[in-house]
Scaffold this motif. Sequence first.
Motif, PDB file in Angstrom:
ATOM      1  N   GLY A   1       0.802  -1.218   0.000  1.00  0.00           N
ATOM      2  CA  GLY A   1       0.000   0.000   0.000  1.00  0.00           C
ATOM      3  C   GLY A   1       0.832   1.264   0.000  1.00  0.00           C
ATOM      4  N   HIS A   2       0.463   2.209   0.891  1.00  0.00           N
ATOM      5  CA  HIS A   2       1.125   3.514   0.913  1.00  0.00           C
ATOM      6  C   HIS A   2       2.563   3.425   1.395  1.00  0.00           C
ATOM      7  CE1 HIS A   2      -0.116   3.036   5.095  1.00  0.00           C
ATOM      8  NE2 HIS A   2       0.803   3.914   5.405  1.00  0.00           N
ATOM      9  N   LEU A   3       2.974   2.275   1.955  1.00  0.00           N
ATOM     10  CA  LEU A   3       4.355   2.144   2.412  1.00  0.00           C
ATOM     11  C   LEU A   3       5.328   2.236   1.240  1.00  0.00           C
ATOM     12  CD1 LEU A   3       4.050  -0.752   5.027  1.00  0.00           C
ATOM     13  CD2 LEU A   3       3.699   1.692   5.336  1.00  0.00           C
ATOM     14  N   LYS A   4       4.856   1.941   0.057  1.00  0.00           N
ATOM     15  CA  LYS A   4       5.704   1.998  -1.130  1.00  0.00           C
ATOM     16  C   LYS A   4       5.245   3.090  -2.100  1.00  0.00           C
ATOM     17  CE  LYS A   4       8.425  -1.466  -0.102  1.00  0.00           C
ATOM     18  NZ  LYS A   4       9.881  -1.312   0.081  1.00  0.00           N
ATOM     19  N   ASN A   5       4.572   4.087  -1.586  1.00  0.00           N
ATOM     20  CA  ASN A   5       4.099   5.186  -2.420  1.00  0.00           C
ATOM     21  C   ASN A   5       5.198   6.242  -2.517  1.00  0.00           C
ATOM     22  OD1 ASN A   5       2.678   7.111  -3.808  1.00  0.00           O
ATOM     23  ND2 ASN A   5       1.380   7.699  -2.077  1.00  0.00           N
ATOM     24  N   TYR A   6       6.101   6.054  -3.464  1.00  0.00           N
ATOM     25  CA  TYR A   6       7.272   6.925  -3.554  1.00  0.00           C
ATOM     26  C   TYR A   6       6.916   8.327  -4.034  1.00  0.00           C
ATOM     27  CZ  TYR A   6       9.651   2.468  -3.071  1.00  0.00           C
ATOM     28  OH  TYR A   6      10.065   1.245  -2.613  1.00  0.00           O
ATOM     29  N   THR A   7       5.933   8.442  -4.909  1.00  0.00           N
ATOM     30  CA  THR A   7       5.569   9.779  -5.381  1.00  0.00           C
ATOM     31  C   THR A   7       4.994  10.624  -4.245  1.00  0.00           C
ATOM     32  OG1 THR A   7       3.406   8.932  -6.089  1.00  0.00           O
ATOM     33  CG2 THR A   7       5.153   9.012  -7.737  1.00  0.00           C
ATOM     34  N   GLY A   8       4.478   9.971  -3.205  1.00  0.00           N
ATOM     35  CA  GLY A   8       3.976  10.699  -2.047  1.00  0.00           C
ATOM     36  C   GLY A   8       5.083  11.357  -1.252  1.00  0.00           C
ATOM     37  N   LEU A   9       6.327  10.982  -1.521  1.00  0.00           N
ATOM     38  CA  LEU A   9       7.474  11.589  -0.842  1.00  0.00           C
ATOM     39  C   LEU A   9       7.975  12.831  -1.572  1.00  0.00           C
ATOM     40  CD1 LEU A   9       9.452   8.305  -0.035  1.00  0.00           C
ATOM     41  CD2 LEU A   9       8.071   9.660   1.549  1.00  0.00           C
ATOM     42  N   LEU A  10       7.374  13.126  -2.723  1.00  0.00           N
ATOM     43  CA  LEU A  10       7.780  14.287  -3.513  1.00  0.00           C
ATOM     44  C   LEU A  10       6.781  15.420  -3.344  1.00  0.00           C
ATOM     45  CD1 LEU A  10       8.741  12.466  -6.838  1.00  0.00           C
ATOM     46  CD2 LEU A  10      10.293  13.192  -5.008  1.00  0.00           C
ATOM     47  N   SER A  11       7.270  16.640  -3.514  1.00  0.00           N
ATOM     48  CA  SER A  11       6.404  17.813  -3.442  1.00  0.00           C
ATOM     49  C   SER A  11       6.819  18.801  -4.526  1.00  0.00           C
ATOM     50  CB  SER A  11       6.511  18.465  -2.059  1.00  0.00           C
ATOM     51  OG  SER A  11       5.670  19.588  -1.964  1.00  0.00           O
ATOM     52  N   GLY A  12       5.891  19.671  -4.893  1.00  0.00           N
ATOM     53  CA  GLY A  12       6.178  20.611  -5.971  1.00  0.00           C
ATOM     54  C   GLY A  12       6.408  19.891  -7.281  1.00  0.00           C
ATOM     55  N   ILE A  13       5.573  18.886  -7.538  1.00  0.00           N
ATOM     56  CA  ILE A  13       5.751  18.025  -8.710  1.00  0.00           C
ATOM     57  C   ILE A  13       5.292  18.731  -9.989  1.00  0.00           C
ATOM     58  CG2 ILE A  13       4.966  15.880  -9.797  1.00  0.00           C
ATOM     59  CD1 ILE A  13       4.747  14.668  -7.012  1.00  0.00           C
ATOM     60  N   PHE A  14       6.097  18.579 -11.035  1.00  0.00           N
ATOM     61  CA  PHE A  14       5.719  19.054 -12.371  1.00  0.00           C
ATOM     62  C   PHE A  14       5.536  17.840 -13.279  1.00  0.00           C
ATOM     63  CE2 PHE A  14       7.829  22.674 -10.504  1.00  0.00           C
ATOM     64  CZ  PHE A  14       7.056  23.749 -10.932  1.00  0.00           C
ATOM     65  N   ARG A  15       4.458  17.865 -14.060  1.00  0.00           N
ATOM     66  CA  ARG A  15       4.168  16.760 -14.970  1.00  0.00           C
ATOM     67  C   ARG A  15       4.089  17.272 -16.406  1.00  0.00           C
ATOM     68  NH1 ARG A  15       2.144  12.246 -12.056  1.00  0.00           N
ATOM     69  NH2 ARG A  15       1.691  12.742  -9.860  1.00  0.00           N
ATOM     70  N   ASN A  16       4.353  16.368 -17.336  1.00  0.00           N
ATOM     71  CA  ASN A  16       4.214  16.736 -18.746  1.00  0.00           C
ATOM     72  C   ASN A  16       2.778  16.505 -19.205  1.00  0.00           C
ATOM     73  OD1 ASN A  16       3.978  13.972 -19.035  1.00  0.00           O
ATOM     74  ND2 ASN A  16       6.040  13.693 -19.865  1.00  0.00           N
ATOM     75  N   GLU A  17       2.530  16.661 -20.482  1.00  0.00           N
ATOM     76  CA  GLU A  17       1.168  16.551 -21.009  1.00  0.00           C
ATOM     77  C   GLU A  17       0.579  15.156 -20.821  1.00  0.00           C
ATOM     78  OE1 GLU A  17       1.389  17.786 -25.031  1.00  0.00           O
ATOM     79  OE2 GLU A  17       1.699  19.919 -24.562  1.00  0.00           O
ATOM     80  N   SER A  18       1.436  14.154 -20.762  1.00  0.00           N
ATOM     81  CA  SER A  18       0.947  12.779 -20.590  1.00  0.00           C
ATOM     82  C   SER A  18       0.743  12.412 -19.124  1.00  0.00           C
ATOM     83  CB  SER A  18       1.930  11.796 -21.238  1.00  0.00           C
ATOM     84  OG  SER A  18       3.202  11.872 -20.598  1.00  0.00           O
ATOM     85  N   GLY A  19       1.049  13.344 -18.217  1.00  0.00           N
ATOM     86  CA  GLY A  19       0.850  13.093 -16.796  1.00  0.00           C
ATOM     87  C   GLY A  19       2.052  12.511 -16.089  1.00  0.00           C
ATOM     88  N   HIS A  20       3.164  12.342 -16.797  1.00  0.00           N
ATOM     89  CA  HIS A  20       4.366  11.787 -16.180  1.00  0.00           C
ATOM     90  C   HIS A  20       5.135  12.872 -15.429  1.00  0.00           C
ATOM     91  CE1 HIS A  20       3.498   8.707 -19.246  1.00  0.00           C
ATOM     92  NE2 HIS A  20       4.105   7.871 -18.413  1.00  0.00           N
ATOM     93  N   ILE A  21       5.726  12.478 -14.322  1.00  0.00           N
ATOM     94  CA  ILE A  21       6.530  13.406 -13.521  1.00  0.00           C
ATOM     95  C   ILE A  21       7.813  13.732 -14.271  1.00  0.00           C
ATOM     96  CG2 ILE A  21       7.827  13.672 -11.365  1.00  0.00           C
ATOM     97  CD1 ILE A  21       5.783  11.793 -10.057  1.00  0.00           C
ATOM     98  N   ILE A  22       8.143  15.021 -14.344  1.00  0.00           N
ATOM     99  CA  ILE A  22       9.391  15.429 -15.002  1.00  0.00           C
ATOM    100  C   ILE A  22      10.335  16.150 -14.037  1.00  0.00           C
ATOM    101  CG2 ILE A  22       8.391  15.534 -17.311  1.00  0.00           C
ATOM    102  CD1 ILE A  22       8.070  18.546 -16.969  1.00  0.00           C
ATOM    103  N   SER A  23       9.798  16.645 -12.917  1.00  0.00           N
ATOM    104  CA  SER A  23      10.655  17.270 -11.905  1.00  0.00           C
ATOM    105  C   SER A  23       9.855  17.452 -10.621  1.00  0.00           C
ATOM    106  CB  SER A  23      11.193  18.626 -12.386  1.00  0.00           C
ATOM    107  OG  SER A  23      10.151  19.580 -12.473  1.00  0.00           O
ATOM    108  N   ALA A  24      10.575  17.783  -9.557  1.00  0.00           N
ATOM    109  CA  ALA A  24       9.932  18.039  -8.264  1.00  0.00           C
ATOM    110  C   ALA A  24      10.804  19.005  -7.478  1.00  0.00           C
ATOM    111  CB  ALA A  24       9.726  16.743  -7.486  1.00  0.00           C
ATOM    112  N   LYS A  25      10.174  19.767  -6.610  1.00  0.00           N
ATOM    113  CA  LYS A  25      10.887  20.796  -5.850  1.00  0.00           C
ATOM    114  C   LYS A  25      11.430  20.289  -4.513  1.00  0.00           C
ATOM    115  CE  LYS A  25      10.200  24.457  -8.521  1.00  0.00           C
ATOM    116  NZ  LYS A  25      11.312  25.257  -9.088  1.00  0.00           N
TER     117      LYS A  25
END
Length: 304
Positions: A215-239
């Motif tokens: 579950g959330h124990l392996k939710n790595y994107t939840g450890l990121l903030s200030g996320i930027f995504r491209n048009e397809s919804g993929h993460i391209i950077s984070a603050k």
Amino acid sequence: MVDSFQKLNCYQRFSYFVVHSTETFFYRLGVKIGSRPIQTIVICWIVVVLSAFGAFRFYHEKNPMKLWVPPDSQFAKDTEWLMNTLESGFRQEFMIISAPNVLTPEVILRLLDIHEEVQRTRSPNNITFDDVCFKIPRVDGSWARMLERETENGTREMAGEDITMLCSVLESIKLGCFYQSILDLWDFNRKVIARLTEDQIIDRINNHHEMMFMGHLKNYTGLLSGIFRNESGHIISAKAVQNVWMTKVNFSAVDMDKVGNIAGTADWASEEALEWELKFEDVMINAKKNLPSNMSIYYSSART
């Protein structure tokens, strides 16, 4: 005088009686004290000395559940049940690294340096993170493949519906310290992380396989903030990126007389965990001093 008293109403008579009685009592008391000063002093000292024996039974309560929560409340009963049943909990130590983009080899390698330093640090009594950490089953990729199966439509689900079987399997797995970190995507392997490129980091973040039963124990994107995504919804950077270390709380072993405070607001924690948390804070302070100018560190220890 009698005529004046008879003219008073009930309230005034009562007030007069109270004042007159009080004045008479203290007048007579003063006369007796003044006529027997030595006896009065001795009696006062005897009363003080006898009262002082109560100090031997003085106890400073530091348990917040006893100080601030009514003992017959539902909250107190539920908390006692949880502590007696589960027996343990955890405390969290946080660190956040911020940068224009944290999904770069420079930041990931710096995160690994700090993580390894936290793992290595020892308190004056030789206490390490491994001694005080909250442990959970360490499920790696091979175990994941054993416990999951692919369905006809290409999704993955837990293999088998027998939760008892699953629990018995998990109980047989070796325990390891619980922390939340994107470094887990590369198994904290320094050789692998040192060779990463920015594209590889972003690709791994977007395409990692999340274990269903974790579950959330392996939710790595939840450890990121200030996320930027491209048009397809993929993460391209984070603050910013967060790292979390969990320390164990054994409720039955916590002595609030030693770890509590006089206000009764301290959290449950062992003496060993509190001692290690001081070293954790030292690691964070040193890490902040040695950061490149484009990075910042923010941290929070459970004891602060």
